[in-house]
Design a protein around this motif. Sequence first.
Motif, PDB file in Angstrom:
ATOM      1  N   CYS A  85       0.809  -1.220   0.000  1.00 39.69           N
ATOM      2  CA  CYS A  85       0.000   0.000   0.000  1.00 39.69           C
ATOM      3  C   CYS A  85       0.838   1.263   0.000  1.00 39.69           C
ATOM      4  O   CYS A  85       0.301   2.358   0.034  1.00 39.69           O
ATOM      5  N   ASN A  91       2.333   2.655   2.252  1.00 35.32           N
ATOM      6  CA  ASN A  91       2.346   3.386   3.507  1.00 35.32           C
ATOM      7  C   ASN A  91       3.778   3.445   4.047  1.00 35.32           C
ATOM      8  O   ASN A  91       4.501   2.460   3.997  1.00 35.32           O
ATOM      9  N   ASP A 128       2.117   8.306   9.447  1.00 32.65           N
ATOM     10  CA  ASP A 128       0.762   8.810   9.297  1.00 32.65           C
ATOM     11  C   ASP A 128      -0.155   7.966  10.162  1.00 32.65           C
ATOM     12  O   ASP A 128      -0.409   6.812   9.857  1.00 32.65           O
ATOM     13  N   ASP A 137      -3.215   8.090  10.584  1.00 29.71           N
ATOM     14  CA  ASP A 137      -4.511   7.828   9.979  1.00 29.71           C
ATOM     15  C   ASP A 137      -4.534   6.424   9.380  1.00 29.71           C
ATOM     16  O   ASP A 137      -3.650   6.039   8.630  1.00 29.71           O
ATOM     17  N   SER A 138      -5.562   5.671   9.711  1.00 31.41           N
ATOM     18  CA  SER A 138      -5.617   4.285   9.246  1.00 31.41           C
ATOM     19  C   SER A 138      -5.798   4.197   7.743  1.00 31.41           C
ATOM     20  O   SER A 138      -5.611   3.150   7.150  1.00 31.41           O
ATOM     21  N   SER A 139      -6.155   5.318   7.109  1.00 28.85           N
ATOM     22  CA  SER A 139      -6.301   5.286   5.665  1.00 28.85           C
ATOM     23  C   SER A 139      -4.953   5.110   4.980  1.00 28.85           C
ATOM     24  O   SER A 139      -4.886   4.831   3.787  1.00 28.85           O
ATOM     25  N   CYS A 146      -2.879   2.775   5.342  1.00 30.18           N
ATOM     26  CA  CYS A 146      -2.674   1.386   4.965  1.00 30.18           C
ATOM     27  C   CYS A 146      -4.035   0.723   4.824  1.00 30.18           C
ATOM     28  O   CYS A 146      -4.814   0.711   5.764  1.00 30.18           O
ATOM     29  N   ARG A 147      -4.302   0.157   3.681  1.00 26.16           N
ATOM     30  CA  ARG A 147      -5.642  -0.394   3.491  1.00 26.16           C
ATOM     31  C   ARG A 147      -5.856  -1.647   4.336  1.00 26.16           C
ATOM     32  O   ARG A 147      -6.978  -1.954   4.730  1.00 26.16           O
ATOM     33  N   ALA A 205      -6.732  -0.287   7.681  1.00 26.82           N
ATOM     34  CA  ALA A 205      -8.087   0.267   7.643  1.00 26.82           C
ATOM     35  C   ALA A 205      -9.123  -0.850   7.718  1.00 26.82           C
ATOM     36  O   ALA A 205     -10.146  -0.730   8.389  1.00 26.82           O
ATOM     37  N   GLN A 206      -8.821  -1.946   7.028  1.00 23.73           N
ATOM     38  CA  GLN A 206      -9.708  -3.105   7.042  1.00 23.73           C
ATOM     39  C   GLN A 206      -9.837  -3.668   8.450  1.00 23.73           C
ATOM     40  O   GLN A 206     -10.916  -3.982   8.915  1.00 23.73           O
ATOM     41  N   ARG A 256      -9.374  -2.080  11.203  1.00 29.42           N
ATOM     42  CA  ARG A 256     -10.115  -1.133  12.021  1.00 29.42           C
ATOM     43  C   ARG A 256     -11.612  -1.323  11.803  1.00 29.42           C
ATOM     44  O   ARG A 256     -12.395  -1.305  12.733  1.00 29.42           O
ATOM     45  N   ASP A 257     -11.994  -1.500  10.549  1.00 30.12           N
ATOM     46  CA  ASP A 257     -13.407  -1.669  10.236  1.00 30.12           C
ATOM     47  C   ASP A 257     -13.969  -2.919  10.897  1.00 30.12           C
ATOM     48  O   ASP A 257     -15.119  -2.948  11.314  1.00 30.12           O
TER      49      ASP A 257
END
Length: 87
Positions: free
Chosen positions: A10, A12, A30, A32-34, A36-37, A40-41, A43-44
């Motif tokens: 990604c 990142n 960074d 922000d979880s965005s 690294c996808r 982010a996954q 986290r979701d």
Amino acid sequence: MLDEVSCDSCSNRVLVEKYSPEHTSIQWIDPDSSACRVFAQQRDCADGSPGKVQRTCSMLRATIDRLADAGTIPISSRSYPTPGRIH
Ligand SMILES: [Zn+2]
């Protein structure tokens, strides 16, 4: 010494310091979880409880392992920050 590594998957960027082949410290540039996808996954999936999410990206770890194997990331001469603690 911190080395900047970017995830193969990604892109990142993180700061990495290796204390031993098993102990790697990763600092997220960074938060922000965005960034690294994979992160982010995770986290979701964690149902909105941010403190409990472990920030791991298997692709990032693979990238770090590859660089470490190639000698790009040297083992730090500093001692491990929490000596005596079992991880
Ligand atoms: Zn990643």
